[in-house]
Design a protein around this motif. Sequence first.
Motif, PDB file in Angstrom:
ATOM      1  N   ILE A 289      -7.593  -7.572  18.586  1.00 35.82           N
ATOM      2  CA  ILE A 289      -7.884  -8.115  19.915  1.00 35.82           C
ATOM      3  C   ILE A 289      -8.251  -6.950  20.828  1.00 35.82           C
ATOM      4  O   ILE A 289      -7.523  -5.962  20.911  1.00 35.82           O
TER       5      ILE A 289
ATOM      6  N   GLU B  35      -9.857  -5.979  24.841  1.00 41.35           N
ATOM      7  CA  GLU B  35     -10.183  -6.472  26.178  1.00 41.35           C
ATOM      8  C   GLU B  35     -11.589  -6.019  26.521  1.00 41.35           C
ATOM      9  O   GLU B  35     -11.902  -4.828  26.458  1.00 41.35           O
ATOM     10  N   ARG B  36     -12.455  -6.968  26.847  1.00 45.25           N
ATOM     11  CA  ARG B  36     -13.851  -6.663  27.180  1.00 45.25           C
ATOM     12  C   ARG B  36     -14.093  -6.947  28.653  1.00 45.25           C
ATOM     13  O   ARG B  36     -13.562  -7.896  29.218  1.00 45.25           O
TER      14      ARG B  36
ATOM     15  N   LYS C  48     -11.837 -10.205  29.586  1.00 49.43           N
ATOM     16  CA  LYS C  48     -11.443 -11.228  28.625  1.00 49.43           C
ATOM     17  C   LYS C  48     -11.003 -10.557  27.334  1.00 49.43           C
ATOM     18  O   LYS C  48     -11.579  -9.546  26.921  1.00 49.43           O
ATOM     19  N   LYS C  49      -9.985 -11.113  26.699  1.00 52.98           N
ATOM     20  CA  LYS C  49      -9.543 -10.614  25.404  1.00 52.98           C
ATOM     21  C   LYS C  49     -10.310 -11.361  24.320  1.00 52.98           C
ATOM     22  O   LYS C  49     -10.348 -12.592  24.321  1.00 52.98           O
ATOM     23  N   VAL C  50     -10.924 -10.590  23.431  1.00 49.08           N
ATOM     24  CA  VAL C  50     -11.707 -11.185  22.352  1.00 49.08           C
ATOM     25  C   VAL C  50     -11.270 -10.614  21.008  1.00 49.08           C
ATOM     26  O   VAL C  50     -10.798  -9.478  20.925  1.00 49.08           O
ATOM     27  N   GLU C  51     -11.422 -11.404  19.969  1.00 42.31           N
ATOM     28  CA  GLU C  51     -11.096 -10.963  18.619  1.00 42.31           C
ATOM     29  C   GLU C  51     -12.341 -10.347  18.002  1.00 42.31           C
ATOM     30  O   GLU C  51     -13.396 -10.986  17.958  1.00 42.31           O
ATOM     31  N   VAL C  52     -12.213  -9.102  17.550  1.00 43.13           N
ATOM     32  CA  VAL C  52     -13.340  -8.383  16.952  1.00 43.13           C
ATOM     33  C   VAL C  52     -12.900  -7.756  15.631  1.00 43.13           C
ATOM     34  O   VAL C  52     -11.710  -7.500  15.425  1.00 43.13           O
TER      35      VAL C  52
END
Length: 152
Positions: free
Chosen positions: A33, A35-36, A43-47
């Motif tokens: 996870i 934070e972008r 927003k926190k995104v899964e990468v």
Amino acid sequence: MPWYAVYTVSRQEKKVATRLAEIGMEVYCPMIIQERQWSDRKKKVEVPLLPSYVFVKLESHDRELVFQVSGIVRYLYWLGKPAIIKDAEIDILQKWLQDKVISFEVVGIQKGTLYEIPSGPFIGQKGIVEKIDKSQITLILEELGVKIILHK
């Protein structure tokens, strides 16, 4: 059965992993996870932990089956042969990713020095410091053959 690393089209790791699983292959795509920052929000995104790479576990004679799935470019090679990843290395990645928080303090660390990660998923791993910023440190983990960025 050994694990192999396959190189995927950029930003297609999740889709490739899903498609490989749908055709019955054992697959692992380590995710983190992050934070972008967008212009109006964070927003926190899964990468993917390792961009453009997915791991598949299969017999060597079944290696060509992965190319049934769109989005796969090639296998990762080592010394002219598809690189084999040990079960223990996959287990270590899975164990590391169970922890979600990494915190560290950059004090007296110079570029080119050896740094041991004190906490989080990569605890105990040693890497060579490549770059230091106010809020992050870039390490090269030679044992795994990867570069990671730790955020403060």
